[in-house]
Design a protein around this motif. Structure first.
Motif, PDB file in Angstrom:
ATOM      1  N   TRP A 157      28.709  43.041  30.646  1.00 46.81           N
ATOM      2  CA  TRP A 157      29.664  43.685  31.557  1.00 46.81           C
ATOM      3  C   TRP A 157      31.003  44.049  30.913  1.00 46.81           C
ATOM      4  CZ3 TRP A 157      26.566  39.626  33.458  1.00 46.81           C
ATOM      5  CH2 TRP A 157      25.683  39.981  34.491  1.00 46.81           C
ATOM      6  N   GLY A 158      31.224  43.555  29.697  1.00 50.04           N
ATOM      7  CA  GLY A 158      32.492  43.856  29.023  1.00 50.04           C
ATOM      8  C   GLY A 158      33.508  42.734  29.146  1.00 50.04           C
ATOM      9  N   ASN A 159      34.489  42.760  28.255  1.00 52.00           N
ATOM     10  CA  ASN A 159      35.497  41.700  28.202  1.00 52.00           C
ATOM     11  C   ASN A 159      36.361  41.631  29.460  1.00 52.00           C
ATOM     12  OD1 ASN A 159      34.642  40.927  25.679  1.00 52.00           O
ATOM     13  ND2 ASN A 159      36.241  42.034  24.578  1.00 52.00           N
ATOM     14  N   SER A 160      36.793  42.783  29.945  1.00 56.11           N
ATOM     15  CA  SER A 160      37.715  42.792  31.092  1.00 56.11           C
ATOM     16  C   SER A 160      37.098  42.132  32.311  1.00 56.11           C
ATOM     17  CB  SER A 160      38.130  44.226  31.431  1.00 56.11           C
ATOM     18  OG  SER A 160      38.800  44.819  30.338  1.00 56.11           O
ATOM     19  N   ALA A 161      35.855  42.500  32.619  1.00 58.65           N
ATOM     20  CA  ALA A 161      35.181  41.926  33.785  1.00 58.65           C
ATOM     21  C   ALA A 161      34.989  40.421  33.615  1.00 58.65           C
ATOM     22  CB  ALA A 161      33.830  42.617  34.003  1.00 58.65           C
ATOM     23  N   SER A 162      34.648  39.985  32.394  1.00 53.15           N
ATOM     24  CA  SER A 162      34.433  38.554  32.150  1.00 53.15           C
ATOM     25  C   SER A 162      35.712  37.752  32.364  1.00 53.15           C
ATOM     26  CB  SER A 162      33.914  38.328  30.721  1.00 53.15           C
ATOM     27  OG  SER A 162      32.607  38.815  30.588  1.00 53.15           O
ATOM     28  N   VAL A 163      36.821  38.258  31.849  1.00 56.71           N
ATOM     29  CA  VAL A 163      38.101  37.559  32.008  1.00 56.71           C
ATOM     30  C   VAL A 163      38.479  37.482  33.482  1.00 56.71           C
ATOM     31  CG1 VAL A 163      40.590  37.699  31.570  1.00 56.71           C
ATOM     32  CG2 VAL A 163      38.969  38.084  29.710  1.00 56.71           C
ATOM     33  N   LEU A 164      38.334  38.580  34.199  1.00 56.72           N
ATOM     34  CA  LEU A 164      38.752  38.622  35.600  1.00 56.72           C
ATOM     35  C   LEU A 164      37.868  37.752  36.495  1.00 56.72           C
ATOM     36  CD1 LEU A 164      39.631  42.423  35.805  1.00 56.72           C
ATOM     37  CD2 LEU A 164      41.244  40.501  35.836  1.00 56.72           C
ATOM     38  N   VAL A 165      36.568  37.733  36.231  1.00 57.03           N
ATOM     39  CA  VAL A 165      35.690  36.863  37.018  1.00 57.03           C
ATOM     40  C   VAL A 165      35.970  35.394  36.671  1.00 57.03           C
ATOM     41  CG1 VAL A 165      33.292  36.206  37.501  1.00 57.03           C
ATOM     42  CG2 VAL A 165      33.928  38.628  37.391  1.00 57.03           C
ATOM     43  N   GLY A 166      36.313  35.132  35.429  1.00 61.26           N
ATOM     44  CA  GLY A 166      36.750  33.781  35.070  1.00 61.26           C
ATOM     45  C   GLY A 166      37.975  33.370  35.873  1.00 61.26           C
ATOM     46  N   ASP A 167      38.919  34.288  36.010  1.00 61.00           N
ATOM     47  CA  ASP A 167      40.110  34.023  36.829  1.00 61.00           C
ATOM     48  C   ASP A 167      39.731  33.744  38.285  1.00 61.00           C
ATOM     49  OD1 ASP A 167      41.664  34.465  34.598  1.00 61.00           O
ATOM     50  OD2 ASP A 167      42.258  36.504  35.162  1.00 61.00           O
ATOM     51  N   PHE A 168      38.773  34.505  38.793  1.00 58.24           N
ATOM     52  CA  PHE A 168      38.300  34.314  40.170  1.00 58.24           C
ATOM     53  C   PHE A 168      37.738  32.901  40.357  1.00 58.24           C
ATOM     54  CE2 PHE A 168      34.670  34.307  43.092  1.00 58.24           C
ATOM     55  CZ  PHE A 168      35.243  34.806  44.260  1.00 58.24           C
ATOM     56  N   LEU A 169      36.930  32.455  39.379  1.00 62.93           N
ATOM     57  CA  LEU A 169      36.322  31.127  39.491  1.00 62.93           C
ATOM     58  C   LEU A 169      37.369  30.019  39.379  1.00 62.93           C
ATOM     59  CD1 LEU A 169      33.019  31.665  37.469  1.00 62.93           C
ATOM     60  CD2 LEU A 169      33.316  31.625  39.945  1.00 62.93           C
ATOM     61  N   PHE A 170      38.354  30.204  38.521  1.00 67.47           N
ATOM     62  CA  PHE A 170      39.470  29.256  38.467  1.00 67.47           C
ATOM     63  C   PHE A 170      40.127  29.152  39.841  1.00 67.47           C
ATOM     64  CE2 PHE A 170      40.257  29.113  33.704  1.00 67.47           C
ATOM     65  CZ  PHE A 170      40.212  27.731  33.627  1.00 67.47           C
ATOM     66  N   SER A 171      40.377  30.308  40.456  1.00 67.88           N
ATOM     67  CA  SER A 171      41.029  30.322  41.770  1.00 67.88           C
ATOM     68  C   SER A 171      40.177  29.620  42.819  1.00 67.88           C
ATOM     69  CB  SER A 171      41.304  31.765  42.196  1.00 67.88           C
ATOM     70  OG  SER A 171      42.113  32.424  41.238  1.00 67.88           O
ATOM     71  N   ARG A 172      38.877  29.861  42.779  1.00 69.48           N
ATOM     72  CA  ARG A 172      37.965  29.180  43.719  1.00 69.48           C
ATOM     73  C   ARG A 172      38.019  27.662  43.512  1.00 69.48           C
ATOM     74  NH1 ARG A 172      37.515  32.547  47.488  1.00 69.48           N
ATOM     75  NH2 ARG A 172      35.619  33.783  47.782  1.00 69.48           N
ATOM     76  N   SER A 173      38.103  27.229  42.268  1.00 71.84           N
ATOM     77  CA  SER A 173      38.148  25.788  42.007  1.00 71.84           C
ATOM     78  C   SER A 173      39.393  25.170  42.642  1.00 71.84           C
ATOM     79  CB  SER A 173      38.100  25.497  40.504  1.00 71.84           C
ATOM     80  OG  SER A 173      39.326  25.811  39.877  1.00 71.84           O
ATOM     81  N   PHE A 174      40.520  25.883  42.574  1.00 74.53           N
ATOM     82  CA  PHE A 174      41.745  25.349  43.156  1.00 74.53           C
ATOM     83  C   PHE A 174      41.685  25.361  44.687  1.00 74.53           C
ATOM     84  CE2 PHE A 174      43.212  25.706  38.847  1.00 74.53           C
ATOM     85  CZ  PHE A 174      44.072  24.614  38.733  1.00 74.53           C
ATOM     86  N   GLU A 175      41.024  26.350  45.261  1.00 75.32           N
ATOM     87  CA  GLU A 175      40.806  26.334  46.717  1.00 75.32           C
ATOM     88  C   GLU A 175      40.049  25.072  47.138  1.00 75.32           C
ATOM     89  OE1 GLU A 175      40.495  31.086  47.939  1.00 75.32           O
ATOM     90  OE2 GLU A 175      38.693  29.861  47.806  1.00 75.32           O
ATOM     91  N   LEU A 176      39.017  24.739  46.383  1.00 74.17           N
ATOM     92  CA  LEU A 176      38.208  23.559  46.706  1.00 74.17           C
ATOM     93  C   LEU A 176      39.027  22.276  46.569  1.00 74.17           C
ATOM     94  CD1 LEU A 176      34.942  24.706  44.917  1.00 74.17           C
ATOM     95  CD2 LEU A 176      35.148  24.230  47.372  1.00 74.17           C
ATOM     96  N   MET A 177      39.864  22.215  45.557  1.00 71.67           N
ATOM     97  CA  MET A 177      40.735  21.038  45.385  1.00 71.67           C
ATOM     98  C   MET A 177      41.702  20.893  46.557  1.00 71.67           C
ATOM     99  SD  MET A 177      41.976  21.376  41.447  1.00 71.67           S
ATOM    100  CE  MET A 177      41.017  22.427  40.375  1.00 71.67           C
TER     101      MET A 177
END
Length: 337
Positions: A116-136
């Motif tokens: 999918w390319g570097n940009s999409a990977s970085v941004l989806v990584g950011d999304f998952l980080f954000s989801r982890s903090f929501e769960l916390m």
């Protein structure tokens, strides 16, 4: 080999199976949370996240949270969301790491950045980080939030530290241990420690589980760094020699460089700076690592940290959970044999 780390007379190779069986029911609940929280109205997000999350990973870090909770006889369900948060932090760091390293394989499949390319990977990584903090935040414990958010910051520091050490042959063992303690062991430690928080155990038990996870994480990474030279893509699930080609100065290289002749040291300087990275150079490098005992001594250090992890469990009573956590350490070491 396993006799040197814990006990004699094992009939079969150590495995994660006892831990997987121990936490199987809890893991179903964790997987349900993961599946639910990786969804988005933007289709690329679950598509890309799912590629890595469903890519055959052992889910070792969330399993450690669940097994640690079982060790403490915790009977609630708070650890399900928190285990999912741990896995999201781990997955986010993998997505970012593969971009930084330019990796082509992860767990034997093409990496998300290749597809999918570097940009999409970085941004989806950011999304998952954000989801982890929501769960916390949903868990409501400031202490849990502090432990996991600190671990996230430490992991990022470790990755930056590794980046600054890249292609620097003068990296020493102290800096290397600092790097892997941050980028790998910090999340292992936090994953185990939060179980003691939700189980409302005292600081001593928190620290014991932190020590177990931290030492296991260091042992795990030491074995990985040795396997980068001794294994193949099919076994490791990534391209063999990736660390060598990326100019990463891991402990096997640090030891071989320190012990090498003038010609050997000249080779390592050229290789780590990116001028000697052919397949023949990798073969030569592996030969030097073996002849200087660098691989064997890296694995000896892994066994040392593995034993420290097992010793940290000494205060807890015997039972299936403790046995599974001990065997997880033995498994981490045995991957090299």
């Amino acid at each position: 080999m396993t006799a040197t780390i814990h006990r004699l007379g094992r009939d079969q190779a150590p495995s994660l199976e006892p831990m997987m069986a121990l936490v199987a029911e809890d893991m179903n609940s964790v997987n349900a949370v993961i599946l639910d929280r990786m969804q988005s109205r933007i289709p690329l997000i679950p598509e890309l996240a799912g590629h890595l999350i469903a890519g055959g990973g052992k889910r070792m870090r969330p399993m450690l949270t669940l097994a640690s909770a079982r060790l403490l006889d915790y009977s609630g369900t708070r650890h399900h969301k928190l285990s999912a948060a741990v896995e999201f932090i781990h997955t986010a760091t993998l997505l970012h790491d593969d971009v930084v390293d330019g990796s082509g394989l992860r767990r034997g499949r093409k990496t998300a950045n290749i597809i999918w390319g570097n940009s999409a990977s970085v941004l989806v990584g950011d999304f998952l980080f954000s989801r982890s903090f929501e769960l916390m935040v949903e868990d409501g414990s400031l202490k849990v939030l502090k432990i996991l958010s600190n671990a996230s910051a430490v992991i990022a520091e470790g990755e930056v530290n590794q980046l600054t050490a890249q292609r620097r042959i003068d990296t020493d063992e102290e800096q290397y241990l600092e790097i892997i303690g941050a980028k790998t062991a910090a999340l292992f430690a936090a994953a185990c420690r939060i179980a003691a928080v939700v189980a409302e155990r005292d600081e001593k038990q928190e620290q014991a589980l932190d020590a177990y996870g931290r030492n296991l994480g260091i042992a795990f990474q030491l074995v990985d760094d040795a396997l980068d030279y001794e294994s193949d893509g099919a076994t490791m699930g990534k391209d063999a020699g990736d660390d060598f080609r990326d100019g990463k100065v891991t402990l096997p290289v640090i030891l071989a460089y320190a012990r090498g002749s003038a010609d050997d040291r000249a080779f390592w300087k050229a290789a780590i700076s990116g001028h000697r990275i052919s397949d023949e150079d990798l073969t030569h490098a592996t030969g030097l690592l073996r002849s200087t005992g660098a691989i064997a001594d890296t694995l000896a250090r892994a066994r040392h940290y593995g034993q420290r992890a097992i010793d940290a469990l000494g205060m807890f009573g015997n039972g299936k959970a403790k046995a599974a956590l001990i065997e997880a350490v033995e498994f981490a070491i045995a991957r090299a044999y």
